[in-house]
Design a protein around this motif. Structure first.
Motif, PDB file in Angstrom:
ATOM      1  N   ASP A  87      43.401  69.072  72.242  1.00 31.47           N
ATOM      2  CA  ASP A  87      43.349  70.361  71.555  1.00 31.47           C
ATOM      3  C   ASP A  87      43.963  71.500  72.364  1.00 31.47           C
ATOM      4  O   ASP A  87      43.902  71.535  73.597  1.00 31.47           O
ATOM      5  CB  ASP A  87      41.897  70.729  71.223  1.00 31.47           C
ATOM      6  CG  ASP A  87      41.350  69.889  70.084  1.00 31.47           C
ATOM      7  OD1 ASP A  87      42.012  69.809  69.044  1.00 31.47           O
ATOM      8  OD2 ASP A  87      40.254  69.302  70.253  1.00 31.47           O
ATOM      9  N   THR A  88      44.532  72.449  71.620  1.00 34.33           N
ATOM     10  CA  THR A  88      44.841  73.776  72.137  1.00 34.33           C
ATOM     11  C   THR A  88      43.873  74.743  71.466  1.00 34.33           C
ATOM     12  O   THR A  88      43.843  74.838  70.236  1.00 34.33           O
ATOM     13  CB  THR A  88      46.285  74.183  71.837  1.00 34.33           C
ATOM     14  OG1 THR A  88      47.173  73.295  72.504  1.00 34.33           O
ATOM     15  CG2 THR A  88      46.560  75.607  72.302  1.00 34.33           C
ATOM     16  N   VAL A  89      43.071  75.426  72.265  1.00 33.99           N
ATOM     17  CA  VAL A  89      41.992  76.270  71.766  1.00 33.99           C
ATOM     18  C   VAL A  89      42.380  77.743  71.920  1.00 33.99           C
ATOM     19  O   VAL A  89      42.849  78.163  72.982  1.00 33.99           O
ATOM     20  CB  VAL A  89      40.680  76.005  72.538  1.00 33.99           C
ATOM     21  CG1 VAL A  89      39.567  76.926  72.050  1.00 33.99           C
ATOM     22  CG2 VAL A  89      40.262  74.550  72.390  1.00 33.99           C
ATOM     23  N   LEU A  90      42.180  78.505  70.860  1.00 33.23           N
ATOM     24  CA  LEU A  90      42.278  79.963  70.941  1.00 33.23           C
ATOM     25  C   LEU A  90      40.866  80.535  70.925  1.00 33.23           C
ATOM     26  O   LEU A  90      40.083  80.253  70.010  1.00 33.23           O
ATOM     27  CB  LEU A  90      43.069  80.543  69.770  1.00 33.23           C
ATOM     28  CG  LEU A  90      43.065  82.075  69.681  1.00 33.23           C
ATOM     29  CD1 LEU A  90      43.772  82.693  70.883  1.00 33.23           C
ATOM     30  CD2 LEU A  90      43.690  82.550  68.373  1.00 33.23           C
ATOM     31  N   PRO A 100      53.828  77.226  69.567  1.00 32.62           N
ATOM     32  CA  PRO A 100      54.680  77.306  68.367  1.00 32.62           C
ATOM     33  C   PRO A 100      54.186  76.460  67.198  1.00 32.62           C
ATOM     34  O   PRO A 100      54.415  76.819  66.037  1.00 32.62           O
ATOM     35  CB  PRO A 100      56.037  76.809  68.870  1.00 32.62           C
ATOM     36  CG  PRO A 100      56.013  77.072  70.346  1.00 32.62           C
ATOM     37  CD  PRO A 100      54.594  76.859  70.769  1.00 32.62           C
ATOM     38  N   ASP A 101      53.511  75.351  67.477  1.00 26.49           N
ATOM     39  CA  ASP A 101      53.006  74.488  66.408  1.00 26.49           C
ATOM     40  C   ASP A 101      51.607  74.897  65.938  1.00 26.49           C
ATOM     41  O   ASP A 101      51.028  74.239  65.074  1.00 26.49           O
ATOM     42  CB  ASP A 101      52.974  73.033  66.877  1.00 26.49           C
ATOM     43  CG  ASP A 101      54.367  72.495  67.151  1.00 26.49           C
ATOM     44  OD1 ASP A 101      55.317  72.929  66.465  1.00 26.49           O
ATOM     45  OD2 ASP A 101      54.510  71.657  68.064  1.00 26.49           O
ATOM     46  N   GLY A 102      51.091  75.970  66.499  1.00 27.85           N
ATOM     47  CA  GLY A 102      49.757  76.435  66.148  1.00 27.85           C
ATOM     48  C   GLY A 102      48.699  75.868  67.071  1.00 27.85           C
ATOM     49  O   GLY A 102      48.946  74.944  67.855  1.00 27.85           O
ATOM     50  N   VAL A 103      47.517  76.459  67.018  1.00 27.14           N
ATOM     51  CA  VAL A 103      46.379  75.975  67.803  1.00 27.14           C
ATOM     52  C   VAL A 103      45.509  75.090  66.919  1.00 27.14           C
ATOM     53  O   VAL A 103      45.473  75.246  65.699  1.00 27.14           O
ATOM     54  CB  VAL A 103      45.552  77.150  68.375  1.00 27.14           C
ATOM     55  CG1 VAL A 103      46.401  78.001  69.300  1.00 27.14           C
ATOM     56  CG2 VAL A 103      44.959  78.004  67.258  1.00 27.14           C
ATOM     57  N   PRO A 142      47.921  72.972  60.879  1.00 32.67           N
ATOM     58  CA  PRO A 142      47.385  72.185  59.757  1.00 32.67           C
ATOM     59  C   PRO A 142      46.325  71.202  60.248  1.00 32.67           C
ATOM     60  O   PRO A 142      46.517  70.508  61.249  1.00 32.67           O
ATOM     61  CB  PRO A 142      48.621  71.451  59.229  1.00 32.67           C
ATOM     62  CG  PRO A 142      49.772  72.318  59.620  1.00 32.67           C
ATOM     63  CD  PRO A 142      49.397  72.906  60.953  1.00 32.67           C
ATOM     64  N   GLY A 143      45.179  71.181  59.559  1.00 30.08           N
ATOM     65  CA  GLY A 143      44.077  70.309  59.971  1.00 30.08           C
ATOM     66  C   GLY A 143      43.246  70.863  61.098  1.00 30.08           C
ATOM     67  O   GLY A 143      42.316  70.191  61.569  1.00 30.08           O
ATOM     68  N   GLY A 144      43.555  72.086  61.548  1.00 29.07           N
ATOM     69  CA  GLY A 144      42.793  72.683  62.640  1.00 29.07           C
ATOM     70  C   GLY A 144      41.385  73.071  62.210  1.00 29.07           C
ATOM     71  O   GLY A 144      41.074  73.177  61.027  1.00 29.07           O
ATOM     72  N   VAL A 156      43.620  76.206  76.933  1.00 30.69           N
ATOM     73  CA  VAL A 156      42.872  77.374  76.474  1.00 30.69           C
ATOM     74  C   VAL A 156      43.745  78.627  76.476  1.00 30.69           C
ATOM     75  O   VAL A 156      44.312  78.995  77.509  1.00 30.69           O
ATOM     76  CB  VAL A 156      41.622  77.624  77.346  1.00 30.69           C
ATOM     77  CG1 VAL A 156      40.774  78.736  76.742  1.00 30.69           C
ATOM     78  CG2 VAL A 156      40.799  76.354  77.504  1.00 30.69           C
ATOM     79  N   ILE A 157      43.830  79.268  75.323  1.00 33.80           N
ATOM     80  CA  ILE A 157      44.454  80.578  75.172  1.00 33.80           C
ATOM     81  C   ILE A 157      43.339  81.554  74.796  1.00 33.80           C
ATOM     82  O   ILE A 157      42.485  81.229  73.971  1.00 33.80           O
ATOM     83  CB  ILE A 157      45.535  80.555  74.077  1.00 33.80           C
ATOM     84  CG1 ILE A 157      46.633  79.542  74.427  1.00 33.80           C
ATOM     85  CG2 ILE A 157      46.135  81.936  73.862  1.00 33.80           C
ATOM     86  CD1 ILE A 157      47.602  79.277  73.280  1.00 33.80           C
ATOM     87  N   GLY A 158      43.338  82.729  75.398  1.00 34.56           N
ATOM     88  CA  GLY A 158      42.251  83.662  75.118  1.00 34.56           C
ATOM     89  C   GLY A 158      42.720  85.082  74.926  1.00 34.56           C
ATOM     90  O   GLY A 158      43.608  85.553  75.640  1.00 34.56           O
TER      91      GLY A 158
END
Length: 313
Positions: A155-158, A216-219, A239-241, A181-183
């Motif tokens: 996962d990439t988490v915002l 770029p592909d979303g979180v 998508p599917g996040g 992790v992006i915050g």
């Protein structure tokens, strides 16, 4: 010491809804200790925004109130007395708890508080009393939201509000779970967040574009700890996040979950293990004596504390 004094305790309490002017130091009867509970001698109790929001009547539609109210849900202390059928703990054990009961009455800003065993965990040995008191509510909030969203290594988490009390735990826990992790945070907090393993972005106008520049592909996971950011979440979610909020019921209409932290001792014990392994830290901004709880609430209300605000007894 008289029998009357032996059976009472110092506490901060209020008899009606209002601001900090309704708080006063008083003596109250020692809490009763029901079966399956322990009496905790409070060493430290942490301030959370929910404490003064309840005092102002903000949860009146959700929770019954019995006056006088001793506010406070976070505690570190020692077991003073055992109720019936409590094999899990012994007198003198060092413990922590998110001690939220089913109604508002006997909280942690007092010399003693009764706590159901299901809400208790052993105090992490690596944490001071002050740090340990600051862990339960905020730490559990972040942990339960991220684990409910099945956050993991792919996962990439915002995290919205990454520099706040809950967000700071969220950054660390998401990292422990293996996620990138992006915050969101103001610029003055970016360096501190980088030290916790987070890629910080400035909140405000253009936030979605800044997040997309990093992902770029979303979180795949969004943890909202501030509210009012559903549109941004929708704009950056892959998508599917999966996403959830502790602060905005509008996520329900956007396919997310609206969550409220639960007082689960086993989850708290896991946070304690993370702390003792060096993977979870608890920043303490300032401590106050019990008699200065009003000042501690006012500091919390200001939003200027970079860490937990703790009451020492």
């Amino acid at each position: 010491m008289s029998q009357q004094t032996e059976n009472t305790m110092r506490a901060m309490a209020y008899e009606r809804y209002g601001g900090t002017e309704v708080l006063s130091e008083t003596r109250l009867p020692l809490p009763k200790v029901a079966p399956g509970e322990v009496l905790v001698r409070v060493r430290c109790a942490a301030v959370n925004p929910v404490d003064w929001k309840i005092m102002a009547g903000g949860l009146d539609a959700l929770m019954d109130v019995t006056y006088p109210v001793v506010p406070g849900w976070d505690v570190s202390g020692t077991v003073e007395r055992l109720g019936i059928d409590v094999p899990e703990f012994a007198v003198g054990d060092e413990v922590i708890s998110y001690a939220r009961k089913d109604y508002v009455h006997g909280g942690t800003f007092a010399e003693f508080v009764s706590v159901p065993v299901r809400m208790l965990a052993s105090k992490p040995a690596s944490l001071s009393w002050q740090e340990a008191a600051g862990l339960p509510l905020a730490g559990l909030t972040a942990y339960q939201l991220l684990t409910r969203l099945a956050t993991g290594k792919e996962d990439t988490v915002l995290i919205h509000g990454a520099a706040g009390g809950v967000g700071s735990f969220g950054v660390q826990i998401a990292g422990v779970l293996g996620a990138r992790v992006i915050g969101t945070a103001s610029t003055r907090n970016h360096e501190r967040l980088r030290g916790l393993g987070c890629e910080p972005v400035e909140y405000g106008e253009g936030l979605a574009e800044r997040v997309r520049a990093l992902a770029p592909d979303g979180v795949t996971v969004v943890a909202d700890f501030v509210g009012g950011v559903v549109d941004v979440t929708r704009a950056v979610l892959a998508p599917g996040g999966r996403h959830a909020s502790i602060a905005d019921h509008n996520v329900l209409g956007a396919g997310g979950q609206w969550m409220w932290v639960r007082p689960v001792g086993s989850d708290l014990a896991e946070l304690g293990r993370l702390a003792d392994s060096g993977r979870l830290t608890v920043p303490v901004a300032r401590t106050f004596p019990l008699s200065e709880l009003a000042a501690a609430f006012e500091l919390s209300q200001s939003g200027r504390a970079a860490g937990k605000i703790v009451i020492e007894l």
